[in-house]
Design an enzyme around this catalytic site. Structure first.
Site, PDB file in Angstrom:
ATOM      1  N   LYS A  65       0.838  -1.199   0.000  1.00 10.78           N
ATOM      2  CA  LYS A  65       0.000   0.000   0.000  1.00 10.78           C
ATOM      3  C   LYS A  65       0.870   1.245   0.000  1.00 10.78           C
ATOM      4  O   LYS A  65       1.954   1.224   0.588  1.00 10.78           O
ATOM      5  CB  LYS A  65      -0.828   0.040   1.302  1.00 10.78           C
ATOM      6  N   ARG A  88     -10.304 -11.206   2.762  1.00 12.60           N
ATOM      7  CA  ARG A  88     -11.225 -12.236   2.274  1.00 12.60           C
ATOM      8  C   ARG A  88     -10.593 -13.622   2.325  1.00 12.60           C
ATOM      9  O   ARG A  88     -11.310 -14.621   2.432  1.00 12.60           O
ATOM     10  CB  ARG A  88     -11.704 -11.874   0.870  1.00 12.60           C
TER      11      ARG A  88
HETATM   12  N1  BES Z   1      -7.857  -3.432   4.805  1.00  4.54           N
HETATM   13  C1  BES Z   1      -8.092  -3.071   3.454  1.00  4.54           C
HETATM   14  C2  BES Z   1      -9.386  -2.305   3.247  1.00  4.54           C
HETATM   15  C3  BES Z   1      -9.511  -0.941   3.898  1.00  4.54           C
HETATM   16  C4  BES Z   1      -9.343   0.210   3.149  1.00  4.54           C
HETATM   17  C5  BES Z   1      -9.855  -0.819   5.218  1.00  4.54           C
HETATM   18  C6  BES Z   1      -9.500   1.447   3.729  1.00  4.54           C
HETATM   19  C7  BES Z   1     -10.012   0.429   5.809  1.00  4.54           C
HETATM   20  C8  BES Z   1      -9.837   1.562   5.064  1.00  4.54           C
HETATM   21  C9  BES Z   1      -8.180  -4.337   2.607  1.00  4.54           C
HETATM   22  O1  BES Z   1      -7.397  -5.405   3.022  1.00  4.54           O
HETATM   23  C10 BES Z   1      -7.715  -3.971   1.245  1.00  4.54           C
HETATM   24  O2  BES Z   1      -6.571  -3.662   1.109  1.00  4.54           O
HETATM   25  N2  BES Z   1      -8.613  -4.031   0.264  1.00  4.54           N
HETATM   26  C11 BES Z   1      -8.282  -3.725  -1.081  1.00  4.54           C
HETATM   27  C12 BES Z   1      -8.853  -4.795  -1.968  1.00  4.54           C
HETATM   28  C13 BES Z   1      -8.413  -4.703  -3.400  1.00  4.54           C
HETATM   29  C14 BES Z   1      -6.939  -5.006  -3.517  1.00  4.54           C
HETATM   30  C15 BES Z   1      -9.222  -5.682  -4.223  1.00  4.54           C
HETATM   31  C16 BES Z   1      -8.882  -2.362  -1.415  1.00  4.54           C
HETATM   32  O3  BES Z   1     -10.002  -2.073  -0.971  1.00  4.54           O
HETATM   33  O4  BES Z   1      -8.226  -1.592  -2.096  1.00  4.54           O
HETATM   34 MN    MN Z   2      -5.444  -5.290   2.268  1.00 10.37          MN
END
Ligand code: BES
Ligand code: MN
Ligand code: ZN
Length: 502
Positions: free
Chosen positions: A273, A348
């Site tokens: 990230k 997930r």
């Molecule tokens: N933990 C994150 C989601 C999240 C985003 C929580 C902002 C709280 C605030 C999750 O694990 C994630 O990274 N999701 C990705 C999924 C994508 C790669 C399909 C996302 O939402 O970008």
């Molecule tokens: Mn994530």
């Protein structure tokens, strides 16, 4: 912090401050009682109190049983509900804190809603608004005074049992919410998967529910391929906690299972990230786990007659040397294969294993809570969590019941659809499915992914937008919010009532 209901007159109780909630027009019983105790200063306070909901005015009575009295406008009397009371009570918190008031009285007003509901809401608003996470503050001057004691003063014309019950419930539910907040706010270096499991175990001991903690070996024996894949980039082992609340008088013969995402820190893994506004909040990626723990605390404190199981898969998600990689095919607990196309879609992976494990309970209902997608934040902002449900005959009623719990508690949820068409986006060329569904409907495709592992009535609550706040809301300071605790506690209470009638 203690909350006690008392029939003593405010004039006879010595506290640092009294809070007097008033709706407009002021009920004649309230007017009479307050005029009797305060005389002309009450009429004066009424004149200067602003017209807006949440407006406050402070008076400093001459013969002080309390140094100050804070009147707060609860809005039009025919529009009063639990949430308006929670917010009104919360708007007195800043004044109370500035005044270093730790011993506070609350004068119960006469309201057109149930006294139990009103009392609970006022107590919740006050306690939740006072919350601050101060564990790492070394300068005690920087630490605002805490609420030590809250005295809820009712009059003979109030329903005593209802006020007492409401005060106790408000205290329990707010305390459970604050436990969840504490866990979310804790620094990641003290929040490894093992720390998280230990915190849950401690919570179980303190509140009277049981907790079994699995180590890596046990997780391997169970074949939790999703959890293990996410964990591979970490130097810390994963944990899996199994919580159980099994009261003798349980109304359900098949348990309700709560599943919480316990990603104790989400770097994204190799699909790293960016830091700003993204990774910098990811200590909160165990908000689902915190919500499950908090709900167990509330349910146990209230002694709800529901048989509950909690499942918390936990790990951090890091780009270590052995980290799982894009393109890798993972065999999950269910036996299904998943082609990982983005290691940041890790939640997930471990939730799927927990949901698949949940089948062994033949549950009446499974609810998972997870900070799962940025797309849920895009869809709903910070004012509601997203909820999705499997397409079983009672799906609409279930969703509606949860939404109603959200409205009552102010811990809101809004539904998103799970049309089968979305499965198109999860097709993999080489495995049963892929873990990313592309840009459109990201919150929904995450839900569809989870649905693949479910064969029972199920709701998925994406709390990505609500578990952690960077700007405060009424009774929700910045940081962890405890989202889901009050929602599920309220839902389960009604669930228990409905089951015992059926
Ligand atoms: N933990 C994150 C989601 C999240 C985003 C929580 C902002 C709280 C605030 C999750 O694990 C994630 O990274 N999701 C990705 C999924 C994508 C790669 C399909 C996302 O939402 O970008
Ligand atoms: Mn994530
Ligand atoms: Zn995550």
């Amino acid at each position: 912090m203690t909350v006690t209901a008392t029939s003593a007159s405010p004039a006879s109780l010595s506290v640092d401050a009294w809070v007097v909630p008033l709706a407009r027009p002021v009920a004649s019983a309230d007017e009479e009682a307050l005029t009797n105790t305060l005389g002309a200063s009450f009429a004066q306070a009424l004149r200067v109190l602003g017209d807006e909901h949440g407006d406050t005015v402070v008076i400093y009575p001459e013969a002080p049983e309390a140094e100050r009295i804070i009147f707060v406008n609860c809005g039009a009397i025919d529009e009063v509900d639990a949430e308006s009371l929670r917010r009104a009570a919360a708007s007195t918190a800043e004044t109370l804190r500035d005044a270093h008031a730790t011993d506070v009285g609350l004068v119960m007003p006469t309201l057109p809603i149930e006294a139990r509901t009103a009392t609970q809401a006022l107590v919740e608003g006050l306690v939740l608004a006072h919350y601050r996470y101060t564990a790492y503050k070394t300068d005690r001057d920087d630490v605002a005074p805490v609420l030590n004691a809250l005295h809820v003063a009712y009059r003979p014309d109030h329903d005593e049992a209802a006020v007492e019950d409401g005060a106790a419930r408000g205290q329990h539910v707010a305390a459970a919410t604050c436990s969840a907040r504490d866990l979310v706010n804790r620094s990641p270096h003290e929040k490894t998967a093992r720390h998280l499991a230990a915190a849950i175990k401690d919570s179980g001991h303190a509140h009277g529910y049981t907790v079994e903690t699995w180590n890596r070996d046990r997780i391997e024996d169970e074949g939790m391929g999703g959890l293990l894949a996410v964990n591979r980039g970490s130097v810390e082992p994963p944990t899996f906690s199994v919580l159980e609340w099994a009261p003798d008088q349980a109304v359900n013969d098949r348990p309700v299972v709560l599943v919480g995402k316990g990603v104790v820190f989400d770097t994204g893994g190799l699909s790293l990230k960016p830091t700003k506004d993204s990774m910098d909040f990811m200590k909160a990626d165990m908000g689902g786990a915190a919500a499950v723990m908090g709900t167990f605390e509330a349910v146990a404190s209230l002694n709800l007659p529901v048989h509950l199981i909690g499942l918390v898969p936990a790990t951090d998600n890091r780009p270590g040397q052995h980290a799982y990689v894009p393109g890798e095919v993972v065999t999950m607990h269910s036996g299904a294969t998943v082609e990982v196309m983005n290691t940041d879609a890790e939640g997930r992976m471990l939730l799927a294993d927990a949901l698949s494990y949940a089948r062994r309970y033949t549950p009446a209902l499974v609810v998972d809570l997870a900070t799962l997608t940025g797309a849920a934040v895009t869809a709903l902002g910070h004012y509601a969590s997203a909820v999705m449900t499997s397409n079983t005959p009672d799906a609409a009623e279930r969703l509606y019941a949860l939404q109603r719990a959200g409205e009552r508690t102010g811990d809101r949820v809004h539904p998103l659809p799970l049309y089968d068409d979305y499965n198109e986006q999860l097709k993999s060329d080489i495995a049963d499915l892929t873990n990313v569904g592309g840009r459109p409907a990201g919150a929904i495709t995450a839900g569809k992914f989870l649905e693949h592992f479910v064969d029972y009535p199920w709701m998925h609550i994406d709390i990505a937008s609500t578990a952690f706040l960077s700007s405060a809301q009424p009774y929700r300071p910045k940081g962890g919010t405890g989202a889901g605790v009050r929602l599920l506690t309220d839902y389960l209470e009604r669930y228990a009532d409905a089951q015992s009638i059926a």
